[in-house]
Enzyme design. Structure first.
Site, PDB file in Angstrom:
ATOM      1  N   CYS A 129      44.524  -6.010  45.072  1.00  0.00           N
ATOM      2  CA  CYS A 129      44.714  -4.586  45.404  1.00  0.00           C
ATOM      3  C   CYS A 129      45.578  -3.872  44.368  1.00  0.00           C
ATOM      4  CB  CYS A 129      45.334  -4.441  46.787  1.00  0.00           C
ATOM      5  SG  CYS A 129      44.299  -5.133  48.077  1.00  0.00           S
ATOM      6  N   HIS A 272      48.610   2.261  47.358  1.00  0.00           N
ATOM      7  CA  HIS A 272      47.485   1.491  47.878  1.00  0.00           C
ATOM      8  C   HIS A 272      47.429   1.658  49.397  1.00  0.00           C
ATOM      9  CE1 HIS A 272      44.751  -1.560  48.939  1.00  0.00           C
ATOM     10  NE2 HIS A 272      45.671  -2.373  49.442  1.00  0.00           N
ATOM     11  N   ASN A 302      40.930   0.043  53.849  1.00  0.00           N
ATOM     12  CA  ASN A 302      41.578  -0.528  52.668  1.00  0.00           C
ATOM     13  C   ASN A 302      40.473  -0.881  51.659  1.00  0.00           C
ATOM     14  OD1 ASN A 302      42.633  -2.327  50.790  1.00  0.00           O
ATOM     15  ND2 ASN A 302      43.913  -3.415  52.271  1.00  0.00           N
TER      16      ASN A 302
HETATM   17  O1  UT7 Z   1      45.763  -5.012  50.769  1.00  0.00           O
HETATM   18  C1  UT7 Z   1      46.494  -5.939  51.521  1.00  0.00           C
HETATM   19  C2  UT7 Z   1      45.636  -6.356  52.651  1.00  0.00           C
HETATM   20  N1  UT7 Z   1      46.224  -6.769  53.879  1.00  0.00           N
HETATM   21  C3  UT7 Z   1      47.088  -6.053  54.624  1.00  0.00           C
HETATM   22  O2  UT7 Z   1      47.609  -5.032  54.276  1.00  0.00           O
HETATM   23  C4  UT7 Z   1      47.362  -6.634  55.982  1.00  0.00           C
HETATM   24  C5  UT7 Z   1      48.704  -6.275  56.529  1.00  0.00           C
HETATM   25  N2  UT7 Z   1      48.744  -6.646  57.926  1.00  0.00           N
HETATM   26  C6  UT7 Z   1      48.277  -5.849  58.897  1.00  0.00           C
HETATM   27  O3  UT7 Z   1      47.834  -4.740  58.625  1.00  0.00           O
HETATM   28  C7  UT7 Z   1      48.346  -6.350  60.318  1.00  0.00           C
HETATM   29  O4  UT7 Z   1      48.959  -7.615  60.332  1.00  0.00           O
HETATM   30  C8  UT7 Z   1      46.943  -6.437  60.978  1.00  0.00           C
HETATM   31  C9  UT7 Z   1      46.419  -5.040  61.261  1.00  0.00           C
HETATM   32  C10 UT7 Z   1      45.963  -7.192  60.117  1.00  0.00           C
HETATM   33  C11 UT7 Z   1      47.060  -7.155  62.323  1.00  0.00           C
HETATM   34  O5  UT7 Z   1      48.001  -6.496  63.133  1.00  0.00           O
HETATM   35  P1  UT7 Z   1      49.118  -7.334  63.889  1.00  0.00           P
HETATM   36  O6  UT7 Z   1      49.927  -6.366  64.654  1.00  0.00           O
HETATM   37  O7  UT7 Z   1      49.848  -8.174  62.862  1.00  0.00           O
HETATM   38  O8  UT7 Z   1      48.270  -8.192  64.879  1.00  0.00           O
HETATM   39  P2  UT7 Z   1      48.173  -9.780  65.066  1.00  0.00           P
HETATM   40  O9  UT7 Z   1      47.380 -10.396  63.968  1.00  0.00           O
HETATM   41  O10 UT7 Z   1      49.569 -10.327  65.297  1.00  0.00           O
HETATM   42  O11 UT7 Z   1      47.369  -9.889  66.388  1.00  0.00           O
HETATM   43  C12 UT7 Z   1      47.864  -9.350  67.633  1.00  0.00           C
HETATM   44  C13 UT7 Z   1      46.828  -9.573  68.708  1.00  0.00           C
HETATM   45  C14 UT7 Z   1      46.330 -11.001  68.767  1.00  0.00           C
HETATM   46  O12 UT7 Z   1      46.068 -11.321  70.116  1.00  0.00           O
HETATM   47  P3  UT7 Z   1      47.151 -12.144  70.989  1.00  0.00           P
HETATM   48  O13 UT7 Z   1      47.347 -13.443  70.276  1.00  0.00           O
HETATM   49  O14 UT7 Z   1      48.380 -11.297  71.017  1.00  0.00           O
HETATM   50  O15 UT7 Z   1      46.468 -12.278  72.315  1.00  0.00           O
HETATM   51  C15 UT7 Z   1      45.023 -10.954  68.020  1.00  0.00           C
HETATM   52  O16 UT7 Z   1      44.118 -11.961  68.413  1.00  0.00           O
HETATM   53  O17 UT7 Z   1      45.674  -8.771  68.454  1.00  0.00           O
HETATM   54  C16 UT7 Z   1      44.511  -9.596  68.415  1.00  0.00           C
HETATM   55  N3  UT7 Z   1      43.587  -9.033  67.430  1.00  0.00           N
HETATM   56  C17 UT7 Z   1      42.702  -8.079  67.730  1.00  0.00           C
HETATM   57  N4  UT7 Z   1      42.412  -7.438  68.865  1.00  0.00           N
HETATM   58  C18 UT7 Z   1      41.456  -6.493  68.833  1.00  0.00           C
HETATM   59  C19 UT7 Z   1      43.473  -9.344  66.107  1.00  0.00           C
HETATM   60  N5  UT7 Z   1      42.523  -8.587  65.543  1.00  0.00           N
HETATM   61  C20 UT7 Z   1      42.026  -7.796  66.530  1.00  0.00           C
HETATM   62  C21 UT7 Z   1      41.024  -6.798  66.551  1.00  0.00           C
HETATM   63  N6  UT7 Z   1      40.773  -6.191  67.723  1.00  0.00           N
HETATM   64  N7  UT7 Z   1      40.328  -6.460  65.448  1.00  0.00           N
END
Ligand code: UT7
Length: 345
Positions: A129, A272, A302
């Site tokens: 990125c 970004h 993104n």
């Molecule tokens: O260019 C660089 C690229 N990457 C980034 O910038 C990523 C940076 N990170 C993020 O933006 C965030 O970490 C995410 C948006 C990817 C994820 O958000 P989060 O608040 O860190 O969520 P999480 O991965 O901790 O997941 C929380 C919950 C989980 O369920 P449980 O275990 O709490 O029951 C996941 O299974 O949300 C669930 N989950 C979803 N639910 C609905 C994960 N993805 C999804 C989804 N829809 N798409």
């Protein structure tokens, strides 16, 4: 393509500044909303919008001939047109991409044919990125040390080819979109134009937080192993989130210090587009007003290396970025990489 001997330029000589003289961008036709994603994976518009700020993204369609090379060509053509420059006036192409359509040839190399340049220096660089910011800094360095007067710099990615559009890949697939962006740099007699300060960083110790395993031997964490994730993005989102939230403010501070400027001295911050929450944290840390710190992730997601030149193009065409303004580009990404580039345009 005409032979190399026809127009290879001599040293830049008295041309002591480097100006951004044209910008361009390209998006795939297909727009996919969060609601569309609800039909292929267990997710919701509400979850995606709340956690990331994203509402829709554009996804390339290979069947319609869309690819990293096709988006690069369109973005490059638009930038050349805006610059009022013919392709055979280019001396250099640097393309930031982590998703070339094939391992070789590279996108910049293909552009020499699709744009119709001379046989010039053209290469891709992969800083994920951060690719466009690395490409800007690299092009500037080459233009100030070698006889390159006109350069095309791009950030182009079709990362959705590595996304798993099912519940298995929902944490990362909802984030990404495809796009291309470009700008033309030109040597100028105006010494006030060009790069004011830059920073480029890489730390492979964080590689395992965001990567694409290309076969079963390439999983960087044993617990990531899953045959279905080969050639798919493996991302530990919260680790990347924490890294980004601490890195963006530090990078802004480091770049301002190098330039001996305060946050108010910069007219535009183009970051970004990774996650709206990450962006607003950085913005709030420096009390940067919303109209100086662009967020368009709601419409495009993104788009990896393309996110910064996409905003640069939109804000230049809208007239919000004006000659003489100071513009700071900031990026972080897989690698881990992070980089900045502060310009007077
Ligand atoms: O260019 C660089 C690229 N990457 C980034 O910038 C990523 C940076 N990170 C993020 O933006 C965030 O970490 C995410 C948006 C990817 C994820 O958000 P989060 O608040 O860190 O969520 P999480 O991965 O901790 O997941 C929380 C919950 C989980 O369920 P449980 O275990 O709490 O029951 C996941 O299974 O949300 C669930 N989950 C979803 N639910 C609905 C994960 N993805 C999804 C989804 N829809 N798409």
């Amino acid at each position: 393509m005409s032979p190399e001997s026809s127009a290879a330029p001599d040293a830049i000589g008295s041309l002591s500044g480097i100006a951004i003289v044209g910008t361009g961008s390209a998006l795939p036709k297909r727009r996919v909303t969060n609601t569309d994603l609800e039909s292929v994976m267990d997710t919701s518009d509400e979850w995606i919008a709340q956690r990331t700020g994203i509402r829709s993204r554009h996804i390339h369609d290979p069947e319609a001939g869309e690819s990293t090379a096709s988006l690069a060509t369109l973005a490059g053509q638009h930038a050349l047109k805006a610059a009022g420059m013919a392709a055979d006036q280019l001396d250099l192409i640097v393309c930031g991409t982590m998703t070339p359509d094939m391992p070789t040839p590279g996108i910049a190399n293909l552009l020499t044919a699709s744009l119709g340049t001379r046989t010039i220096a053209a290469f891709d660089l992969n800083a994920a990125c951060s690719g466009f910011v690395y490409a800007m800094n690299t092009a500037h360095a080459l233009m100030t040390t070698a006889p390159y007067r006109n350069a095309l710099v791009l950030g182009v990615d079709c990362v959705t080819r590595f996304c798993e559009f099912s519940t298995l890949g929902r944490t990362s697939a909802i984030l990404f979109g495809d796009a291309g962006g470009a700008c033309v740099l030109s040597a100028t007699e105006d010494p006030s134009k060009g790069l004011i300060a830059q920073a480029m960083h890489s730390d492979g110790c964080g590689a395992q937080h965001l990567y694409i395993p290309t076969d079963k031997h390439m999983f960087l964490n044993a617990e990531d192993y899953d045959e279905r994730k080969i050639n798919r993005i493996v991302m530990h989102g919260s680790n990347i989130f924490k890294f980004a939230v601490s890195t963006f403010p530090k990078l802004i501070g480091q770049t301002l210090d190098k330039a001996n400027l305060t946050p108010d001295d910069v007219d535009h911050y183009i970051c970004h587009q990774s996650n709206a929450r990450i962006l607003s944290t950085a913005r709030d840390r420096f009390n940067i007003p919303e109209d100086k710190f662009y967020i368009n992730i709601d419409r495009f997601g993104n788009t990896v290396g393309a996110s910064i030149p996409l905003i640069l193009d939109q804000e230049t065409r809208s007239g919000r970025i004006k000659p003489g303004d100071r513009v700071m580009f900031l990026a972080f990404g897989a690698g881990l990489t992070w980089a900045s580039s502060l310009w007077r345009v």
